[in-house]
Design a protein around this motif. Structure first.
Motif, PDB file in Angstrom:
ATOM      1  N   GLN A 113       0.867  -1.071  -0.105  1.00  0.00           N
ATOM      2  CA  GLN A 113       0.010   0.090  -0.065  1.00  0.00           C
ATOM      3  C   GLN A 113       0.921   1.399  -0.078  1.00  0.00           C
ATOM      4  OE1 GLN A 113      -2.593   0.633   3.520  1.00  0.00           O
ATOM      5  NE2 GLN A 113      -4.128   1.093   2.244  1.00  0.00           N
ATOM      6  N   LEU A 114       2.069   1.209   0.825  1.00  0.00           N
ATOM      7  CA  LEU A 114       2.722   2.434   0.956  1.00  0.00           C
ATOM      8  C   LEU A 114       3.681   2.710  -0.439  1.00  0.00           C
ATOM      9  CD1 LEU A 114       4.135   4.604   2.460  1.00  0.00           C
ATOM     10  CD2 LEU A 114       5.791   3.205   3.330  1.00  0.00           C
ATOM     11  N   ALA A 115       3.889   1.621  -1.130  1.00  0.00           N
ATOM     12  CA  ALA A 115       4.746   1.803  -2.393  1.00  0.00           C
ATOM     13  C   ALA A 115       3.620   2.241  -3.268  1.00  0.00           C
ATOM     14  CB  ALA A 115       5.127   0.418  -2.673  1.00  0.00           C
ATOM     15  N   GLY A 116       2.564   1.916  -3.325  1.00  0.00           N
ATOM     16  CA  GLY A 116       1.275   2.581  -4.117  1.00  0.00           C
ATOM     17  C   GLY A 116       1.360   3.776  -3.975  1.00  0.00           C
ATOM     18  N   HIS A 117       1.137   4.276  -3.144  1.00  0.00           N
ATOM     19  CA  HIS A 117       0.777   5.669  -2.569  1.00  0.00           C
ATOM     20  C   HIS A 117       2.103   6.526  -3.090  1.00  0.00           C
ATOM     21  CE1 HIS A 117      -2.992   5.094  -0.789  1.00  0.00           C
ATOM     22  NE2 HIS A 117      -2.329   4.537   0.405  1.00  0.00           N
ATOM     23  N   LEU A 118       3.435   6.197  -2.782  1.00  0.00           N
ATOM     24  CA  LEU A 118       4.450   6.660  -3.029  1.00  0.00           C
ATOM     25  C   LEU A 118       4.752   6.994  -4.759  1.00  0.00           C
ATOM     26  CD1 LEU A 118       7.031   5.656  -0.230  1.00  0.00           C
ATOM     27  CD2 LEU A 118       5.617   8.025  -0.498  1.00  0.00           C
ATOM     28  N   ALA A 119       4.440   5.690  -5.090  1.00  0.00           N
ATOM     29  CA  ALA A 119       4.438   5.627  -6.679  1.00  0.00           C
ATOM     30  C   ALA A 119       3.643   6.645  -7.414  1.00  0.00           C
ATOM     31  CB  ALA A 119       4.155   4.355  -7.185  1.00  0.00           C
ATOM     32  N   ALA A 120       2.340   6.840  -6.827  1.00  0.00           N
ATOM     33  CA  ALA A 120       1.371   7.785  -7.413  1.00  0.00           C
ATOM     34  C   ALA A 120       1.926   9.016  -7.176  1.00  0.00           C
ATOM     35  CB  ALA A 120       0.069   7.677  -6.773  1.00  0.00           C
ATOM     36  N   ALA A 137      11.832  13.741  -6.566  1.00  0.00           N
ATOM     37  CA  ALA A 137      11.256  12.724  -7.288  1.00  0.00           C
ATOM     38  C   ALA A 137      12.552  11.552  -7.272  1.00  0.00           C
ATOM     39  CB  ALA A 137      11.396  13.133  -8.938  1.00  0.00           C
ATOM     40  N   GLY A 138      13.649  11.910  -7.276  1.00  0.00           N
ATOM     41  CA  GLY A 138      14.595  11.212  -6.835  1.00  0.00           C
ATOM     42  C   GLY A 138      14.636  10.346  -5.607  1.00  0.00           C
ATOM     43  N   ARG A 139      14.080  10.905  -4.441  1.00  0.00           N
ATOM     44  CA  ARG A 139      14.035  10.219  -3.038  1.00  0.00           C
ATOM     45  C   ARG A 139      12.779   9.442  -3.158  1.00  0.00           C
ATOM     46  NH1 ARG A 139      13.887  14.827   1.166  1.00  0.00           N
ATOM     47  NH2 ARG A 139      13.718  12.838   2.504  1.00  0.00           N
ATOM     48  N   LEU A 140      11.757   9.826  -3.845  1.00  0.00           N
ATOM     49  CA  LEU A 140      10.430   9.079  -3.958  1.00  0.00           C
ATOM     50  C   LEU A 140      10.923   7.665  -4.844  1.00  0.00           C
ATOM     51  CD1 LEU A 140       7.793  11.793  -4.676  1.00  0.00           C
ATOM     52  CD2 LEU A 140       7.971  10.170  -2.773  1.00  0.00           C
ATOM     53  N   ALA A 141      11.172   7.894  -5.718  1.00  0.00           N
ATOM     54  CA  ALA A 141      11.764   6.620  -6.402  1.00  0.00           C
ATOM     55  C   ALA A 141      12.631   5.625  -5.734  1.00  0.00           C
ATOM     56  CB  ALA A 141      12.617   6.915  -7.751  1.00  0.00           C
ATOM     57  N   GLU A 142      13.501   6.090  -5.018  1.00  0.00           N
ATOM     58  CA  GLU A 142      14.356   5.374  -4.028  1.00  0.00           C
ATOM     59  C   GLU A 142      13.602   4.520  -3.116  1.00  0.00           C
ATOM     60  OE1 GLU A 142      17.152   6.964  -0.751  1.00  0.00           O
ATOM     61  OE2 GLU A 142      18.031   7.376  -2.524  1.00  0.00           O
ATOM     62  N   GLN A 143      12.470   5.273  -2.636  1.00  0.00           N
ATOM     63  CA  GLN A 143      11.831   4.685  -1.370  1.00  0.00           C
ATOM     64  C   GLN A 143      10.856   3.418  -2.015  1.00  0.00           C
ATOM     65  OE1 GLN A 143      11.571   4.818   1.917  1.00  0.00           O
ATOM     66  NE2 GLN A 143      13.471   6.094   1.552  1.00  0.00           N
ATOM     67  N   VAL A 144      10.395   3.952  -3.274  1.00  0.00           N
ATOM     68  CA  VAL A 144       9.508   2.645  -3.936  1.00  0.00           C
ATOM     69  C   VAL A 144      10.430   1.631  -4.353  1.00  0.00           C
ATOM     70  CG1 VAL A 144       8.166   2.510  -5.832  1.00  0.00           C
ATOM     71  CG2 VAL A 144       7.970   4.621  -4.715  1.00  0.00           C
ATOM     72  N   SER A 145      11.551   1.890  -4.962  1.00  0.00           N
ATOM     73  CA  SER A 145      12.194   0.612  -4.954  1.00  0.00           C
ATOM     74  C   SER A 145      12.837  -0.163  -3.780  1.00  0.00           C
ATOM     75  CB  SER A 145      13.798   1.252  -5.763  1.00  0.00           C
ATOM     76  OG  SER A 145      13.638   1.789  -6.832  1.00  0.00           O
ATOM     77  N   ARG A 146      13.053   0.660  -2.636  1.00  0.00           N
ATOM     78  CA  ARG A 146      13.225  -0.193  -1.382  1.00  0.00           C
ATOM     79  C   ARG A 146      11.955  -0.997  -1.147  1.00  0.00           C
ATOM     80  NH1 ARG A 146      11.810   0.771   3.741  1.00  0.00           N
ATOM     81  NH2 ARG A 146      11.010   2.844   3.358  1.00  0.00           N
ATOM     82  N   LEU A 147      10.895  -0.301  -1.246  1.00  0.00           N
ATOM     83  CA  LEU A 147       9.542  -1.211  -0.491  1.00  0.00           C
ATOM     84  C   LEU A 147       9.132  -2.304  -1.644  1.00  0.00           C
ATOM     85  CD1 LEU A 147       7.577   2.002   0.527  1.00  0.00           C
ATOM     86  CD2 LEU A 147       8.314   0.186   1.809  1.00  0.00           C
ATOM     87  N   ARG A 148       9.580  -2.276  -2.979  1.00  0.00           N
ATOM     88  CA  ARG A 148       9.221  -3.019  -3.858  1.00  0.00           C
ATOM     89  C   ARG A 148      10.372  -4.285  -4.132  1.00  0.00           C
ATOM     90  NH1 ARG A 148       6.177   0.315  -8.546  1.00  0.00           N
ATOM     91  NH2 ARG A 148       4.174   0.767  -7.475  1.00  0.00           N
ATOM     92  N   GLY A 149      11.407  -4.309  -3.194  1.00  0.00           N
ATOM     93  CA  GLY A 149      12.547  -5.291  -3.343  1.00  0.00           C
ATOM     94  C   GLY A 149      13.538  -4.985  -4.139  1.00  0.00           C
ATOM     95  N   GLY A 150      13.730  -3.740  -4.613  1.00  0.00           N
ATOM     96  CA  GLY A 150      14.753  -3.100  -5.471  1.00  0.00           C
ATOM     97  C   GLY A 150      14.427  -2.872  -6.801  1.00  0.00           C
ATOM     98  N   ARG A 151      13.008  -3.156  -7.193  1.00  0.00           N
ATOM     99  CA  ARG A 151      12.319  -2.910  -8.401  1.00  0.00           C
ATOM    100  C   ARG A 151      12.183  -1.436  -8.733  1.00  0.00           C
ATOM    101  NH1 ARG A 151       7.200  -6.152  -9.128  1.00  0.00           N
ATOM    102  NH2 ARG A 151       7.346  -5.910  -6.762  1.00  0.00           N
ATOM    103  N   ALA A 152      12.762  -0.846  -9.779  1.00  0.00           N
ATOM    104  CA  ALA A 152      12.605   0.725  -9.832  1.00  0.00           C
ATOM    105  C   ALA A 152      11.101   0.627 -10.444  1.00  0.00           C
ATOM    106  CB  ALA A 152      13.424   1.028 -10.854  1.00  0.00           C
TER     107      ALA A 152
END
Length: 138
Positions: free
Chosen positions: A33-40, A61-76
């Motif tokens: 859920q958090l990865a989805g909100h941050l990706a949006a 944008a860079g920091r958000l992309a970094e957090q989404v990648s972390r939450l998705r197991g490294g997937r950008a």
């Protein structure tokens, strides 16, 4: 009046949970859920970057992309090109980003993710500041 349920539940049995049914922990659900909100929020941030150049938006944008990648197991995260989409005004985009950051903050706080919570709170503040001229004119 109502017909009684005749079949067994597909989710659990008398012996316990159905092993064929995929189960996720609360933490995994919150991560998704958090990865989805941050990706949006990242998508709206990219859209704002297309309408106005800003070092703050680039950094965010860079920091958000970094957090989404972390939450998705490294997937950008997928980054869509928004060069052709400029139909919404910047104020509407800032309001949308503020709402998304608020949702992300709630989920980050519930899963005790300090880094994501701080980022979401910072983005809420930034979008509130961007909207202040509009609010002052009302």
């Amino acid at each position: 009046m109502y017909e009684p349920i005749r079949d067994k539940s597909v989710h659990s049995t008398v012996d316990g949970p159905n092993p064929d049914f995929p189960h996720r922990s609360r933490e995994e659900e919150l991560d998704i859920q958090l990865a989805g909100h941050l990706a949006a929020l990242l998508a709206v941030t990219d859209e704002l970057r297309a309408t106005q150049a800003s070092a703050d938006l680039d950094t965010a944008a860079g920091r958000l992309a970094e957090q989404v990648s972390r939450l998705r197991g490294g997937r950008a995260p997928v980054r869509a090109s928004t060069s052709g989409r400029r139909d919404r005004g910047t104020a509407a985009l800032h309001r949308r980003a503020h709402a998304l950051a608020g949702r992300a903050l709630v989920v980050a706080a519930s899963r005790a993710d300090t880094a994501a919570a701080i980022l979401a709170a910072e983005r809420m503040d930034a979008h509130t500041a961007a909207l202040e001229p509009e609010l002052a004119s009302r």
